[in-house]
Design an enzyme around this catalytic site. Structure first.
Site, short mmCIF file in Angstrom:
data_model
loop_
_atom_site.label_atom_id
_atom_site.label_comp_id
_atom_site.label_asym_id
_atom_site.label_seq_id
_atom_site.Cartn_x
_atom_site.Cartn_y
_atom_site.Cartn_z
CG ASN A 6 -4.41 4.82 -4.66
OD1 ASN A 6 -5.47 3.97 -4.79
ND2 ASN A 6 -3.66 4.59 -3.74
CD GLN A 24 -8.71 9.68 8.38
OE1 GLN A 24 -9.24 9.83 7.42
NE2 GLN A 24 -8.00 8.62 8.48
CG ASP A 78 -3.28 5.83 -12.64
OD1 ASP A 78 -2.92 5.17 -11.68
OD2 ASP A 78 -2.19 6.72 -13.01
CG HIS A 135 -1.63 1.13 1.23
ND1 HIS A 135 -3.01 1.20 0.55
CD2 HIS A 135 -1.84 2.24 2.29
CE1 HIS A 135 -3.83 2.37 0.63
NE2 HIS A 135 -2.94 2.87 1.69
CD GLU A 190 -3.23 3.76 8.56
OE1 GLU A 190 -4.52 3.92 7.88
OE2 GLU A 190 -2.26 3.21 8.22
CG HIS A 240 -10.53 4.79 2.56
ND1 HIS A 240 -11.03 5.02 3.87
CD2 HIS A 240 -8.87 4.71 2.57
CE1 HIS A 240 -10.31 5.21 4.37
NE2 HIS A 240 -8.92 5.09 3.88
NE ARG A 256 -6.55 14.27 6.48
CZ ARG A 256 -7.27 13.34 6.79
NH1 ARG A 256 -8.72 13.74 6.80
NH2 ARG A 256 -7.21 11.98 6.73
#
EC number: 6.3.5.3
Length: 724
Positions: A518, A300, A480, A34, A298, A80, A101
C-alpha cells in the site's frame, strides 16, 4: 481532489464528450493518488514480486503465497492515516475492517492482525486522545470479529503529532482450490452486493486520503470517515467463507476506496469485460441519495460478488441465514464499459479499463539531500543516559504491553508465540498443517530512513527478516506500507524513490518477494509539514515442525549464559540516542552487510530450532541497552558489555549503536551456541550470566550501572501517566 486540465482533456478524448457530473466524480476518486498510485506505479515496478511459490502478487485485494501443494497464506497491508486523525476510534476500526475484507475477498479465513502505529509525543495536547481512540478502535473491532491482533509497532515522534500513522496487516489461510480473484471474466454472470446498507459515510474518502490535513480537518473531513459495524463483519466472514467452500463465488471485491465504482470497475478491467450497475437496486440506509453518492459511498462491511446466474438464489439464501442483506445489483457484460443505470435511465457510461488504469503517471521533481556523517556527540552522564533511554516511550515494553493487553491475541487458539516477542507465531492447525505455523512481524525505522532513505529502508527489511529468524522461521514473502508526505515536495519524492530502491535491493539480496502493499502519500499537516518517511515492512515466515516451540521462548533461568551475536559498529545515524537524547540529525546510518546478515539469520534459525537457547531478541532501536533491559531486566543479570565484538570508540556508542546483524541470546548450552556461531562465521561472545535476583548490572568501559526490577519497571511505566 479535482481533476486537472490535462486529466480532463484525456477523459474528453477517450469519451468523445465532456464527462457528466457522475462520471466526473468517479474519475476524481478513481484517478486520485490513493486509488491510482499515480506517483508510484513506475517506481513499484522495480520491486521483485515473482517466485515459484507466489500465486497472486501485487494488483489484487491481497497477495496469495503457497505454503504447500494444498494450502496458501493470504496477506495484505493497508493504511488508515487521515481518518484516524479526524476520528481515531472509527478511523482505526474501519482500517481493521477493510484489510480483513481484502483478505476475505481472496477466499481466505483471516487468522491474524498486526498494527504498526505512530503518534506524536505523548505530551502533545491531542496525542493521548488519539492513542486511546486508535487502540480502542482496533481492539473493539478486532476482538468482536474474532481475529487476534498479535503484533505491530508503537512509535512516537513530533512529525506524527497532527498526522498519526495507523497501518494494519492481515493474514489469512485458504485452500489453493478455493482461491478467489477480484475479477469478472464471464459475461452473463451476476453481481451481488452483500452486507451492510449503503449510506453517505465515507463519500469521497479516496480523494480525502490524497490531500494533506489542515487545521480544520477534524470537523470538515469527518463525513469522509466511515463508521464500522464489527457484528456485520463477523457475519460477512462466515457467509462469504461458506459460499466459497460451496464453490459459488466466481469473483469477489471489498467495497473500500471509491466504493462500488472501484470494485465494479476493477473487476471488469481485470476480467477484460464490462459491468452494468443499477443503483436503484442498491439497498440504502439513507433516503434521497444521488446516483454518484451511491457509486462512491464507502460505507463499511460491503462486498461485491460475481455469481453464476444459477447460483444466485443459493448465495442469497446463505447470506440471509446469517442476517445479511444480499441484492442483485448488476451483471457482467462483454462491452468493456462500466454502465451505471438508475432503473431504465443511463446515468454514466465509461470504459472500465480506462477508468481503472488510465490515470496518467506522474514523475515529480526531486531534491536530493544528505545529513553530515561526522557529527560531534557530547559524552553523556551515564546515569542520566541510561534512565533517559529506558524511560523513552520508544523503548518502553510497559507502554507496548498497555496496548496489546487491550487486544484479544489468543482468540482462535492459534497464537503460539504471543505479543512482546520479536515475531508472533500462529499455529495453522488445519488438516495437513498440524505441524506448520506462520511467523509474522512488521518493522520500520523512520529515523534511519529520514537520514538515508535507501540505506534506512534496506535496514527495515533486514530487521523484519531477522525477527522472523529469532523464532526459527524461513521467510515466505514481504509486503510494504509506504507512508510518506506529499510527492509534490521534491525532498519527499526523493525519499520515496530512494526508499523503494532500498526495498527492492534488500528483497533481491535476501531473495524474498515483495508480493503486495500500500502507498499512503500526503501524510503531512499544513503546519507541521511531512511525517518522517515511514516504509513499514510486513514479513511472513513459515515454520515446519513445531516441537521446539513447546519450550521456546521461555524466561531464562539463573546461571544461563548471555551471548551477544554479531559485531557492534560505530553507526549511530538516525539512532534513538542521537535524535532523541542529543537532538542530532546526522551520523552514519547502520548499513546492511548482506553476507553477515544472512549468516546471522541462518544461525538464529538453527539455534532456536535445536533448542540451544531459552530466549532471544534482535538488537535494534535503543541498541544493546534497550535489548538487554527488555530481555534480562525482569530476571536479573550481570553483564560486561565491553566484551561485545565491536569496533567503536566510546562506551556510549557501544551501548546505543543500532548496527544491524546482531542479536542477544540466553542459553544453558553456551559451548554449543558458540560452536554454531563459529561454524556460521558470526562473531559471538559470552558477556555475562543470568543472576535471577531481579537486578540488572551493566559494566561497559568505565561505566557501571545497576537497576533493580522495581526501578526498571518504574522507568518503563513512566510514559503511561499520559494515558492512565
Amino acid at each position: 481532489m479535482t481533476l486537472d486540465e490535462r486529466d480532463l482533456e484525456l477523459i474528453r478524448e477517450e469519451l468523445g464528450r465532456d464527462p457528466n457530473a457522475t462520471e466526473r466524480a468517479m474519475f476524481e476518486n478513481m484517478w486520485s493518488e490513493h486509488c491510482a498510485y499515480r506517483s508510484t506505479r513506475h517506481l513499484l515496478r522495480q520491486l521483485p514480486s515473482e517466485a515459484d511459490h507466489v500465486i497472486v502478487g501485487p494488483g489484487d485485494d491481497a497477495a496469495v503465497v503457497a505454503i504447500d501443494d494444498e494450502w496458501a497464506v493470504v496477506v495484505g497491508i493497508e493504511s488508515h492515516n487521515h481518518p484516524s486523525y479526524v476520528d481515531p476510534y472509527n478511523g482505526a476500526a474501519t482500517g481493521v475492517g477493510g484489510i480483513v475484507r481484502d483478505v476475505l475477498s481472496m477466499g481466505a479465513f483471516p487468522i491474524a492482525l498486526l498494527d504498526p502505529l505512530r503518534f506524536g509525543p505523548l505530551d502533545g495536547e491531542r496525542v493521548p486522545y488519539l492513542v486511546d481512540g486508535v487502540v480502542r478502535g482496533i481492539s473493539d473491532y478486532g476482538n468482536r470479529i474474532g481475529v487476534p491482533t498479535v503484533g505491530g509497532e508503537l512509535e512516537f515522534d513530533p512529525s506524527y503529532e497532527r498526522n498519526p500513522l495507523v497501518n494494519v496487516m492481515c493474514v489469512g489461510i485458504v485452500r489453493r482450490s478455493e482461491i478467489v480473484r477480484g475479477r469478472a471474466d464471464r459475461p452473463g454472470d451476476v453481481l451481488v452486493l452483500v452486507g451492510a446498507r449503503t449510506g453517505r459515510d465515507g463519500i469521497g474518502g479516496a480523494a480525502f486520503a490524497s490531500e494533506e490535513l489542515g487545521e480544520e480537518s477534524e470537523e470538515e473531513d469527518r463525513p469522509a470517515v466511515q463508521i464500522g459495524d464489527p457484528f456485520t463483519e463477523r457475519q460477512l466472514i462466515i457467509a462469504i467463507r461458506e459460499a466459497v467452500e460451496r464453490g459459488l463465488v466466481k469473483g469477489c471485491k471489498d467495497l473500500g476506496a471509491a466504493g462500488l465504482t472501484c470494485a465494479a470497475t476493477e473487476m471488469a478491467a481485470d476480467g477484460g469485460t464490462g459491468v452494468e450497475i443499477d443503483v436503484f437496486k442498491v439497498p440504502l440506509r439513507e433516503e434521497g441519495m444521488e446516483p454518484w453518492e451511491i457509486m462512491l459511498s464507502e460505507s463499511q462491511e460491503r462486498m461485491l460478488l460475481v455469481v453464476a446466474p444459477e447460483d444466485v438464489d443459493e448465495v442469497i439464501e446463505i447470506c440471509r441465514k446469517y442476517g445479511l442483506e444480499a441484492s442483485v445489483v448488476g451483471r457482467v457484460t462483454d462491452d468493456g464499459y462500466l454502465t451505471v443505470k438508475d432503473g431504465d435511465d443511463v446515468i454514466a457510461r465509461v470504459p472500465a479499463e480506462f477508468l481503472a488504469d488510465g490515470a496518467p503517471e506522474v514523475e515529480w521533481e526531486e531534491e536530493p539531500y544528505s545529513y553530515p556523517e561526522n557529527v560531534d556527540v557530547p559524552e553523556p552522564d551515564p546515569e542520566d543516559l541510561v534512565r533517559s533511554v529506558l524511560s523513552s516511550p520508544n523503548v518502553s515494553p510497559a507502554l507496548r504491553e498497555w496496548v496489546y493487553r487491550q487486544y484479544d491475541h489468543e482468540v482462535q487458539g492459534r497464537t503460539v508465540v504471543k505479543p512482546g516477542h520479536d515475531a508472533a507465531v500462529m499455529w495453522l492447525q488445519h488438516e495437513g498443517l498440524e505441524d506448520v505455523a506462520l511467523a509474522l512481524t512488521t518493522d520500520s525505522n523512520p529515523r534511519h530512513v529520514l537520514i538515508d532513505p535507501k540505506t534506512g529502508t534496506e535496514g527495515c527489511v533486514a530487521e523484519a527478516l531477522r525477527n522472523l529468524a529469532t523464532v526459527g522461521a524461513e521467510p515466505l514473502c514481504l509486503v510494504d506500507c509506504l507512508n510518506f508526505g506529499s510527492p509534490e515536495n521534491p525532498r519527499v519524492y526523493y525519499q520515496l524513490r530512494r526508499s523503494i530502491e532500498g526495498l527492492g535491493k534488500a528483497a533481491r539480496e535476501f531473495e524474498v518477494p515483495v508480493v503486495g502493499g500500500n502507498v499512503s502519500l500526503y501524510n503531512e499537516h499544513e503546519v507541521d509539514g511531512p511525517v518522517n518517511p515511514t516504509p513499514v515492512i510486513g514479513a511472513v515466515g513459515v515454520i515446519r515442525g513445531l516441537d521446539y516451540l513447546e519450550d521456546f521462548p521461555r524466561e531464562p533461568e539463573e546461571g544461563e549464559a548471555v551471548i551477544v551475536l554479531g559485531e557492534t559498529r560505530e553507526e549511530l545515524g538516525g539512532s534513538l540516542y542521537l535524535i532523541e537524547y542529543h537532538g542530532i540529525k546526522g551520523g552514519k546510518v547502520p548499513r546492511v552487510r548482506y553476507r553477515e546478515e544472512r549468516a546471522l539469520h541462518d544461525l538464529l534459525r538453527r539455534i532456536a530450532r535445536k533448542n540451544m537457547v531459552s530466549s532471544v531478541t534482535d538488537v535494534s532501536t535503543g541498541g544493546l541497552l534497550a535489548a538487554v533491559a527488555e530481555l534480562l531486566g525482569p530476571v536479573g543479570a550481570s553483564l560486561s558489555l565491553s566484551e561485545v565484538p565491536n569496533s567503536v570508540s566510546r562506551w556510549d556508542f557501544l551501548l546505543l549503536s543500532e548496527s544491524h546483524g546482531r542479536a542477544i541470546v540466553t542459553t544453558d548450552r553456551p559451548d554449543d551456541v558458540l560452536g554454531a556461531a563459529e561454524e556460521a562465521g558470526v562473531p559471538a561472545q559470552v558477556v555475562g550470566e543470568v543472576t535471577g535476583d531481579g537486578v540488572l548490572r551493566i559494566s561497559v568501559g568505565p561505566v557501571d550501572v545497576s537497576l533493580d526490577r522495581e526501578e526498571l519497571e518504574e522507568l518503563w511505566r513512566s510514559p503511561l501517566h499520559y494515558l492512565e
